[in-house]
Design a protein around this motif. Structure first.
Motif, PDB file in Angstrom:
ATOM      1  N   GLN A 237       0.819  -1.341  -0.027  1.00 20.56           N
ATOM      2  CA  GLN A 237       0.049   0.159  -0.051  1.00 20.56           C
ATOM      3  C   GLN A 237       1.110   1.215  -0.004  1.00 20.56           C
ATOM      4  O   GLN A 237       0.518   2.248  -0.681  1.00 20.56           O
ATOM      5  CB  GLN A 237      -0.906  -0.193   1.218  1.00 20.56           C
ATOM      6  N   VAL A 238       2.008   1.105   0.898  1.00 17.22           N
ATOM      7  CA  VAL A 238       2.959   2.485   1.082  1.00 17.22           C
ATOM      8  C   VAL A 238       3.502   2.579  -0.622  1.00 17.22           C
ATOM      9  O   VAL A 238       3.643   3.817  -1.243  1.00 17.22           O
ATOM     10  CB  VAL A 238       3.955   2.092   1.898  1.00 17.22           C
ATOM     11  N   GLN A 239       3.906   1.442  -1.281  1.00 16.05           N
ATOM     12  CA  GLN A 239       4.526   1.724  -2.599  1.00 16.05           C
ATOM     13  C   GLN A 239       3.522   2.200  -3.694  1.00 16.05           C
ATOM     14  O   GLN A 239       3.727   3.045  -4.324  1.00 16.05           O
ATOM     15  CB  GLN A 239       5.014   0.184  -2.961  1.00 16.05           C
ATOM     16  N   ALA A 240       2.103   1.696  -3.445  1.00 15.81           N
ATOM     17  CA  ALA A 240       1.202   2.278  -4.362  1.00 15.81           C
ATOM     18  C   ALA A 240       0.651   3.472  -4.007  1.00 15.81           C
ATOM     19  O   ALA A 240       0.534   4.443  -5.122  1.00 15.81           O
ATOM     20  CB  ALA A 240      -0.264   1.220  -4.032  1.00 15.81           C
TER      21      ALA A 240
ATOM     22  N   LYS B 251       2.917   5.922  -2.894  1.00 14.23           N
ATOM     23  CA  LYS B 251       4.051   6.624  -3.240  1.00 14.23           C
ATOM     24  C   LYS B 251       3.892   6.768  -4.879  1.00 14.23           C
ATOM     25  O   LYS B 251       4.220   7.961  -5.265  1.00 14.23           O
ATOM     26  CB  LYS B 251       5.323   5.731  -2.989  1.00 14.23           C
ATOM     27  N   ALA B 252       3.864   5.576  -5.669  1.00 15.95           N
ATOM     28  CA  ALA B 252       3.365   5.743  -7.111  1.00 15.95           C
ATOM     29  C   ALA B 252       2.334   6.780  -7.250  1.00 15.95           C
ATOM     30  O   ALA B 252       2.500   7.450  -8.287  1.00 15.95           O
ATOM     31  CB  ALA B 252       3.202   4.492  -7.752  1.00 15.95           C
ATOM     32  N   ASN B 253       1.227   6.608  -6.650  1.00 17.38           N
ATOM     33  CA  ASN B 253       0.208   7.472  -7.063  1.00 17.38           C
ATOM     34  C   ASN B 253       0.446   9.037  -6.672  1.00 17.38           C
ATOM     35  O   ASN B 253       0.242   9.613  -7.312  1.00 17.38           O
ATOM     36  CB  ASN B 253      -1.173   7.159  -6.099  1.00 17.38           C
ATOM     37  N   ASP B 254       1.191   9.209  -5.674  1.00 15.27           N
ATOM     38  CA  ASP B 254       1.704  10.331  -5.302  1.00 15.27           C
ATOM     39  C   ASP B 254       2.504  11.060  -6.451  1.00 15.27           C
ATOM     40  O   ASP B 254       2.339  12.486  -6.578  1.00 15.27           O
ATOM     41  CB  ASP B 254       2.587  10.521  -3.861  1.00 15.27           C
ATOM     42  N   GLU B 255       3.442  10.061  -6.775  1.00 18.03           N
ATOM     43  CA  GLU B 255       4.534  10.862  -7.614  1.00 18.03           C
ATOM     44  C   GLU B 255       3.715  10.858  -9.036  1.00 18.03           C
ATOM     45  O   GLU B 255       3.967  11.977  -9.771  1.00 18.03           O
ATOM     46  CB  GLU B 255       5.643   9.791  -7.980  1.00 18.03           C
ATOM     47  N   LYS B 256       2.544  10.268  -9.410  1.00 19.72           N
ATOM     48  CA  LYS B 256       1.777  10.336 -10.587  1.00 19.72           C
ATOM     49  C   LYS B 256       1.026  11.724 -10.307  1.00 19.72           C
ATOM     50  O   LYS B 256       0.630  12.544 -11.438  1.00 19.72           O
ATOM     51  CB  LYS B 256       0.721   9.102 -10.869  1.00 19.72           C
ATOM     52  N   SER B 257       0.413  11.891  -9.126  1.00 17.77           N
ATOM     53  CA  SER B 257      -0.491  13.053  -9.249  1.00 17.77           C
ATOM     54  C   SER B 257       0.542  14.296  -9.315  1.00 17.77           C
ATOM     55  O   SER B 257      -0.198  15.258  -9.631  1.00 17.77           O
ATOM     56  CB  SER B 257      -1.060  13.029  -7.757  1.00 17.77           C
ATOM     57  N   ALA B 258       1.744  14.167  -8.303  1.00 19.12           N
ATOM     58  CA  ALA B 258       2.743  15.347  -8.525  1.00 19.12           C
ATOM     59  C   ALA B 258       3.004  15.643 -10.092  1.00 19.12           C
ATOM     60  O   ALA B 258       2.792  16.811 -10.384  1.00 19.12           O
ATOM     61  CB  ALA B 258       3.801  14.924  -7.820  1.00 19.12           C
ATOM     62  N   GLN B 259       3.118  14.619 -10.904  1.00 19.96           N
ATOM     63  CA  GLN B 259       3.470  14.953 -12.184  1.00 19.96           C
ATOM     64  C   GLN B 259       2.206  15.581 -12.785  1.00 19.96           C
ATOM     65  O   GLN B 259       2.266  16.447 -13.698  1.00 19.96           O
ATOM     66  CB  GLN B 259       3.884  13.635 -12.808  1.00 19.96           C
ATOM     67  N   GLY B 260       1.088  15.105 -12.510  1.00 14.93           N
ATOM     68  CA  GLY B 260      -0.423  15.490 -13.236  1.00 14.93           C
ATOM     69  C   GLY B 260      -0.508  16.878 -12.734  1.00 14.93           C
ATOM     70  O   GLY B 260      -0.887  17.766 -13.348  1.00 14.93           O
TER      71      GLY B 260
END
Length: 281
Positions: A36-39, A41-50
């Motif tokens: 969940q932490v990894q997911a 983190k990936a979502n945060d990075e994707k959201s940050a890029q978006g």
């Protein structure tokens, strides 16, 4: 072995088994949390890029809007307006207080109930007071458009892009041309109607002359011809009757002459018929 030792060994075995189970569950739970932490983190990075892309698009859109606003310049909105047929102008509820200057050209857009705008035309601020302006149309006003200019909201712009000015001018020129063509067609239609009415009157007059009727209540040429034919036939019948009577009279006269000759020949002292005929020859 003492019985207490056996009990302690049993308890220790049970505790070890329970600890093993707890440890296994803890490992599984820790694994799930790590996933969940990894997911996340990936979502945060994707959201940050978006978010970065959205901020970039927002800045580009704002820049485009600012550039576009420079092309359109100032505007006054919403402004209530009503059309005055005597001056051929829109009386707007905005004037010098709002920033409208006399003798300035303004481009009017009508605001619909849903917020959409429709271009009306260019107007000259002929009379400007504190809170009211008389905007005189600089184009031919069409009667069918006037009804929508009463009590409506307008957006008055000081400048519109030159491309739109050329496009509007071209459309206005086409409208003027089409209006003139429509007037010509209406006039032609009126002339055709008058010619049709005149032809209909002439036709009715000719029919009346032929068949009778009309204002003069004449018998009609056909009836006159039929009557003339009847009179001619009656005359021919009378002539034929007279001819028969003349022929009969001639026959009767001839018979009478012959009878008189015979009677004359039969009188005493008359020469014989042969000598008389010879002498007559």
């Amino acid at each position: 072995m003492h019985i207490v030792g056996k009990i302690l060994i049993g308890l220790l075995a049970i505790a070890a088994a329970f600890g093993f189970i707890i440890a296994a569950r803890l490992v599984n739970t820790r694994g799930d949390w790590m996933k969940q932490v990894q997911a996340a983190k990936a979502n945060d990075e994707k959201s940050a890029q978006g978010l970065i892309e959205a901020r970039q698009a927002f800045e580009e859109s704002r820049a485009d809007l600012e550039r576009e606003m420079l092309r359109w310049d100032r505007y006054f909105s919403p402004v209530k307006g009503a059309f005055d047929a005597t001056t051929n102008a829109i009386i707007a509820s905005a004037g010098k207080t709002a920033g409208i200057q006399p003798n300035k050209e303004l481009y009017a857009f009508q605001i619909g109930d849903n917020g959409s705008t429709t271009y009306v035309g260019s107007f000259n601020a002929a009379e400007v007071q504190a809170n009211e302006s008389g905007l005189k149309a600089t184009f031919p006003v069409r009667a069918q458009d006037v009804a929508t200019w009463n009590g409506q909201n307008f957006r008055l712009r000081t400048v519109i892009p030159s491309a739109f000015v050329s496009q509007f001018a071209d459309l206005q020129s086409k409208l003027v041309t089409q209006d003139e063509l429509l007037k010509k067609q209406e006039k032609n239609l009126l002339t055709q109607g008058e010619l049709s009415a005149a032809a209909r009157e002439q036709r009715e007059a000719r029919v009346a002359e032929l068949l009778g009727g009309g204002e003069a209540k004449a018998a009609g040429l056909v009836a006159e011809i039929n009557r003339a034919d009847d009179d001619r036939n009656a005359s021919l019948a009378r002539v034929d009757e007279l001819r028969r009577k003349i022929r009969e009279a001639k026959i009767q006269v001839t018979s009478l002459i012959q009878t008189n000759n015979e009677l004359a020949a039969s009188l005493p002292g008359q020469p014989p018929r042969e000598h008389a005929e010879a002498g007559s020859k």
